[in-house]
Scaffold this motif. Structure first.
Motif, PDB file in Angstrom:
ATOM      1  N   GLY A   1      -4.616   6.698   3.850  1.00  0.00           N
ATOM      2  CA  GLY A   1      -4.249   6.266   2.515  1.00  0.00           C
ATOM      3  C   GLY A   1      -4.685   7.298   1.498  1.00  0.00           C
ATOM      4  O   GLY A   1      -5.691   7.994   1.698  1.00  0.00           O
TER       5      GLY A   1
ATOM      6  N   LEU B   1      -3.052  -1.954   0.325  1.00  0.00           N
ATOM      7  CA  LEU B   1      -1.859  -2.300  -0.448  1.00  0.00           C
ATOM      8  C   LEU B   1      -1.876  -1.692  -1.847  1.00  0.00           C
ATOM      9  O   LEU B   1      -0.834  -1.612  -2.503  1.00  0.00           O
ATOM     10  CB  LEU B   1      -1.739  -3.827  -0.540  1.00  0.00           C
ATOM     11  CG  LEU B   1      -1.611  -4.564   0.793  1.00  0.00           C
ATOM     12  CD1 LEU B   1      -1.584  -6.069   0.578  1.00  0.00           C
ATOM     13  CD2 LEU B   1      -0.362  -4.110   1.534  1.00  0.00           C
ATOM     14  N   GLU B   2      -3.050  -1.247  -2.290  1.00  0.00           N
ATOM     15  CA  GLU B   2      -3.171  -0.657  -3.630  1.00  0.00           C
ATOM     16  C   GLU B   2      -3.159   0.867  -3.605  1.00  0.00           C
ATOM     17  O   GLU B   2      -3.344   1.511  -4.641  1.00  0.00           O
ATOM     18  CB  GLU B   2      -4.463  -1.154  -4.284  1.00  0.00           C
ATOM     19  CG  GLU B   2      -4.474  -2.662  -4.546  1.00  0.00           C
ATOM     20  CD  GLU B   2      -5.813  -3.166  -5.047  1.00  0.00           C
ATOM     21  OE1 GLU B   2      -6.801  -2.379  -4.983  1.00  0.00           O
ATOM     22  OE2 GLU B   2      -5.886  -4.332  -5.487  1.00  0.00           O
TER      23      GLU B   2
ATOM     24  N   LYS C   1       6.295   0.798   2.531  1.00  0.00           N
ATOM     25  CA  LYS C   1       6.151  -0.655   2.440  1.00  0.00           C
ATOM     26  C   LYS C   1       5.217  -1.141   3.533  1.00  0.00           C
ATOM     27  O   LYS C   1       5.306  -0.701   4.678  1.00  0.00           O
ATOM     28  CB  LYS C   1       7.505  -1.346   2.570  1.00  0.00           C
ATOM     29  CG  LYS C   1       7.442  -2.865   2.401  1.00  0.00           C
ATOM     30  CD  LYS C   1       8.806  -3.512   2.490  1.00  0.00           C
ATOM     31  CE  LYS C   1       9.627  -3.255   1.231  1.00  0.00           C
ATOM     32  NZ  LYS C   1      10.888  -4.047   1.236  1.00  0.00           N
TER      33      LYS C   1
ATOM     34  N   ILE D   1       4.766   0.074  -1.690  1.00  0.00           N
ATOM     35  CA  ILE D   1       3.638   0.933  -2.061  1.00  0.00           C
ATOM     36  C   ILE D   1       4.054   1.865  -3.190  1.00  0.00           C
ATOM     37  O   ILE D   1       5.014   2.635  -3.069  1.00  0.00           O
ATOM     38  CB  ILE D   1       3.160   1.750  -0.848  1.00  0.00           C
ATOM     39  CG1 ILE D   1       2.761   0.826   0.310  1.00  0.00           C
ATOM     40  CG2 ILE D   1       1.989   2.661  -1.243  1.00  0.00           C
ATOM     41  CD1 ILE D   1       1.698  -0.198  -0.021  1.00  0.00           C
TER      42      ILE D   1
END
Length: 285
Positions: free
Chosen positions: A185, A228-229, A247, A253
């Protein structure tokens, strides 16, 4: 027709056989590793074989071949399949035949299966792909074992939703890894990836050496709500390379497009594989 190596012989794939009494068949007890070629050169072969050996150690499976022997067999199997433009290479070590059908006897079988490298959809890389999360914790996650029941089940769920991968989330809501991938991420100028409780991906290891100077690396677990953030997400694997994720479950996203930092890392990785294929480099770690 492809040529496989099975227990000391090079044979046609249609003639490949192991005993029905092998505990890889009866119990799913065995290990494997997977790699691809670039310009017909096996990418990070020794590192993959070392990981195979570690997987065997983790589950208590005795290997009867040295690193050098396995590497030599893999290379010869690739050479015996000159009709491939590029190859997928699967190295498998079975648990062997056991009198009681459960206790390893140190008589496992080495198999090397070389097949044509599959081309994945271009849109995965240009438009980005979707993933789902599943509440699963893999048994002995540092071992690449042939016990793939959880992965098969999770991928069936993913494919029903149009997703390309399912990512495991543990009881503490920590994001771990995909069924066949590692996950990253990016938030602001920080790139985050789980530090442990995962299979140490070879592609993941290369990516850790390719992080741009303007990004800070944090080896830590992400909770699902934090994933998710993220501004950007991508997954990595030998056969998939680097796939942007746009997604997760039903959540888009950020902008819903592959991020610029992800595309930069993709370009860096492409340069590495290109240089490897022409023999300019042998490895970067």
């Amino acid at each position: 027709m492809d040529i496989y190596y099975i227990n000391g012989e090079f044979i046609d794939d249609e003639d490949a056989r192991i005993s029905a009494k092998d505990i890889i068949v009866l119990r799913g007890f065995g290990v494997f590793d997977f790699l691809v070629t670039y310009n017909k050169r096996p990418f990070y072969l020794k590192e993959h074989v070392k990981r195979l050996e570690n997987s065997a150690k983790e589950i208590g499976l005795k290997l009867l071949h040295t690193t050098e022997e396995i590497c030599k067999i893999v290379q010869e199997t690739i050479d015996r399949n000159p009709h491939h433009d590029e190859s997928n290479v699967r190295i498998v070590y079975t648990g062997g035949v056991s009198p009681d059908g459960v206790t390893p006897q140190g008589n496992g079988v080495l198999m090397v299966m070389v097949t044509p490298k599959l081309r994945l959809p271009d849109w995965w890389y240009t438009d980005g792909a979707s993933i789902i999360t599943v509440d699963i914790e893999r048994f002995i996650p540092t071992a690449k074992s042939t016990n793939y029941l959880s992965a098969v089940s999770a991928l069936q769920k993913a494919h029903k939703t149009g997703a390309v991968e399912a990512v495991y989330v543990d009881r503490n809501q920590r994001v771990l890894e995909g069924t066949t991938t590692n996950i990253f991420g990016i938030k602001g100028t920080t790139i985050i990836t789980p530090p442990d409780s995962i299979l140490p991906g070879i592609t993941r290891g290369i990516i850790l050496k390719l992080i741009p100077e303007d990004l800070k690396l944090e080896m830590r677990h992400m909770e699902l709500v934090g994933l998710l953030e993220m501004d950007e997400i991508f997954i990595s694997a030998s056969n998939k390379e680097i796939v942007p994720v746009i997604k997760v479950n039903d959540i888009t996203i950020a902008s819903g497009r592959p991020g610029e930092k992800t595309k930069q890392i993709m370009a860096f990785f492409k340069a590495v594989t290109t240089d490897f294929g022409i023999g300019k480099i042998s490895k970067i770690f």
